[in-house]
Scaffold this active site. Structure first.
Site, PDB file in Angstrom:
ATOM      1  N   TYR A  26     -10.428 -10.277  -6.888  1.00  0.00           N
ATOM      2  CA  TYR A  26      -9.588 -10.248  -8.086  1.00  0.00           C
ATOM      3  C   TYR A  26      -9.914 -11.377  -9.055  1.00  0.00           C
ATOM      4  O   TYR A  26      -9.614 -11.282 -10.241  1.00  0.00           O
ATOM      5  CB  TYR A  26      -8.109 -10.268  -7.682  1.00  0.00           C
ATOM      6  CG  TYR A  26      -7.734  -9.069  -6.859  1.00  0.00           C
ATOM      7  CD1 TYR A  26      -7.720  -7.793  -7.419  1.00  0.00           C
ATOM      8  CD2 TYR A  26      -7.447  -9.177  -5.500  1.00  0.00           C
ATOM      9  CE1 TYR A  26      -7.419  -6.673  -6.666  1.00  0.00           C
ATOM     10  CE2 TYR A  26      -7.146  -8.066  -4.736  1.00  0.00           C
ATOM     11  CZ  TYR A  26      -7.134  -6.824  -5.330  1.00  0.00           C
ATOM     12  OH  TYR A  26      -6.839  -5.704  -4.572  1.00  0.00           O
ATOM     13  N   LYS A  66      -1.995  -2.924   7.529  1.00  0.00           N
ATOM     14  CA  LYS A  66      -3.391  -2.767   7.918  1.00  0.00           C
ATOM     15  C   LYS A  66      -3.743  -3.833   8.954  1.00  0.00           C
ATOM     16  O   LYS A  66      -3.437  -5.005   8.777  1.00  0.00           O
ATOM     17  CB  LYS A  66      -4.290  -2.910   6.691  1.00  0.00           C
ATOM     18  CG  LYS A  66      -5.686  -2.356   6.885  1.00  0.00           C
ATOM     19  CD  LYS A  66      -6.425  -2.309   5.569  1.00  0.00           C
ATOM     20  CE  LYS A  66      -7.796  -1.684   5.737  1.00  0.00           C
ATOM     21  NZ  LYS A  66      -8.512  -1.607   4.438  1.00  0.00           N
ATOM     22  N   HIS A  99      -3.275   3.287  -5.509  1.00  0.00           N
ATOM     23  CA  HIS A  99      -3.730   1.974  -5.034  1.00  0.00           C
ATOM     24  C   HIS A  99      -4.024   1.026  -6.195  1.00  0.00           C
ATOM     25  O   HIS A  99      -4.042  -0.197  -6.005  1.00  0.00           O
ATOM     26  CB  HIS A  99      -4.980   2.138  -4.164  1.00  0.00           C
ATOM     27  CG  HIS A  99      -5.217   0.997  -3.217  1.00  0.00           C
ATOM     28  ND1 HIS A  99      -4.412   0.753  -2.120  1.00  0.00           N
ATOM     29  CD2 HIS A  99      -6.157   0.011  -3.209  1.00  0.00           C
ATOM     30  CE1 HIS A  99      -4.855  -0.310  -1.476  1.00  0.00           C
ATOM     31  NE2 HIS A  99      -5.906  -0.793  -2.122  1.00  0.00           N
ATOM     32  N   ARG A 158       0.850  -1.181   0.000  1.00  0.00           N
ATOM     33  CA  ARG A 158       0.000   0.000   0.000  1.00  0.00           C
ATOM     34  C   ARG A 158       0.889   1.236   0.000  1.00  0.00           C
ATOM     35  O   ARG A 158       2.069   1.169   0.357  1.00  0.00           O
ATOM     36  CB  ARG A 158      -0.910   0.016   1.232  1.00  0.00           C
ATOM     37  CG  ARG A 158      -1.857  -1.178   1.328  1.00  0.00           C
ATOM     38  CD  ARG A 158      -2.656  -1.123   2.622  1.00  0.00           C
ATOM     39  NE  ARG A 158      -3.617  -2.228   2.729  1.00  0.00           N
ATOM     40  CZ  ARG A 158      -3.342  -3.418   3.252  1.00  0.00           C
ATOM     41  NH1 ARG A 158      -2.115  -3.663   3.734  1.00  0.00           N
ATOM     42  NH2 ARG A 158      -4.259  -4.367   3.309  1.00  0.00           N
TER      43      ARG A 158
END
Length: 328
Positions: A310, A169, A275, A144
């Site tokens: 995805y 995260k 991102h 990220r």
């Protein structure tokens, strides 16, 4: 004369100062601090500057419902506002909040934007130097933006060709690959960073921000080479939390601006952000035949469901079905 027992004005900075102090004691990031303070301020203004101590569940429900219905914010943004208010009541005002039942923000199922390999090349072609290296590293590792900016020298392992991402995260560590394609450039880049660090030391600086209480536990660590940011800012600046002048990492806004300029020069019509490189990393790995569990670990997703998005990206265009016109 009896003393006044009226509730202090919520617009005064005293409450927000207490909020900031409570966040810093718990080692929350500066970004989280700004976000929480903003939501608490909006909450107070929404209720016409009433003090939070004089409000409770009904007012919290009303505010969160307003955000969902009138402002049409996303579920994640509404959750962020809720977390800020729960922090205020539990950790600053010392009160538990009862059952909340606001109108929940509607979840919109949106597939992430993904770049083709040629589009990634096109963007990188319009970048140079440290910026090109930084974005190449993001795409090549799946980091990220914040993780790349906070990367420390010690977490780059050239012997094992891997990068350790600290406090990602969910405050979790994970390991990703060090791409062979960026390794030589990163070695040269860090030589320049080390020279910059040596110059800072000679000028009486060179100390970097350390997470948690490490500064007190290891007072000399802040000046050690391994703790320096891999992508430091070109100038020293004042830390708003401690008032100390030191070299921070590159600023998020500046790096985002550089990326958007490169996207524009590449002539892309897609709605692309930094991102998007992470989305593209994951999708291209799956296209290359890598196991989805491996991709999950590299991305640091707690749930496989998050990574599964995805697979839907790969099935775009009729879920992978061949159109009859293509076989005419």
């Amino acid at each position: 004369m009896s003393q006044s027992t009226s509730t202090p004005e919520p617009s005064q900075p005293k409450l927000l100062v207490r909020v900031r102090e409570a966040l810093r004691v718990r080692h929350m990031s500066l970004k989280t601090e700004k976000s929480y303070v903003q939501w608490i301020r909006r909450y107070i203004l929404f209720h016409r500057k009433r003090h939070p101590a004089d409000m409770g569940e009904a007012e919290i429900n009303a505010f969160l419902t307003h955000l969902a219905v009138e402002n049409r914010i996303s579920p994640s943004t509404q959750t962020q506002a809720l977390c800020a208010l729960l922090f205020l009541y539990r950790n600053v005002l010392g009160r538990e909040v009862g059952e909340l039942d606001p109108v929940r923000a509607k979840r919109r199922r949106r597939l992430p934007v993904v770049l083709s390999r040629e589009e990634v090349k096109g963007i990188l072609a319009h970048l140079e130097g440290g910026e090109r290296l930084f974005f190449s590293l993001l795409y090549g590792t799946g980091m990220r933006l914040a993780e790349g900016l906070r990367l420390r020298v010690k977490d780059v392992d050239f012997s094992f060709d891997q990068i350790t991402i600290r406090d990602g995260k969910g405050n979790k560590d994970r390991v990703t690959m060090l791409p062979a394609a960026v390794k030589p450039a990163l070695v040269e880049h860090l030589k320049g960073v080390r020279q910059l660090h040596q110059e800072d030391l000679l000028e009486g600086h060179g100390a970097v921000y350390l997470p948690y209480a490490l500064q007190k536990k290891y007072p000399r660590a802040a000046k050690e080479w391994g703790w320096q940011y891999a992508f430091p800012a070109p100038f020293r600046s004042r830390d708003p939390r401690e008032g100390i002048y030191r070299r921070h990492h590159l600023h998020e806004r500046g790096i985002q601006r550089a990326f958007q300029e490169a996207v524009k020069k590449a002539g892309l019509s897609k709605q692309v952000t930094v991102h998007t490189l992470r989305h593209s990393f994951a999708t291209h790995l799956l296209m290359g035949g890598y196991d989805i569990r491996t991709v999950q670990e590299l991305l640091g997703h707690a749930s496989l469901k998050t990574t599964m998005i995805y697979t839907h990206v790969l099935n775009r265009g009729g879920r992978g079905v061949q159109s009859p016109i293509d076989v005419l």
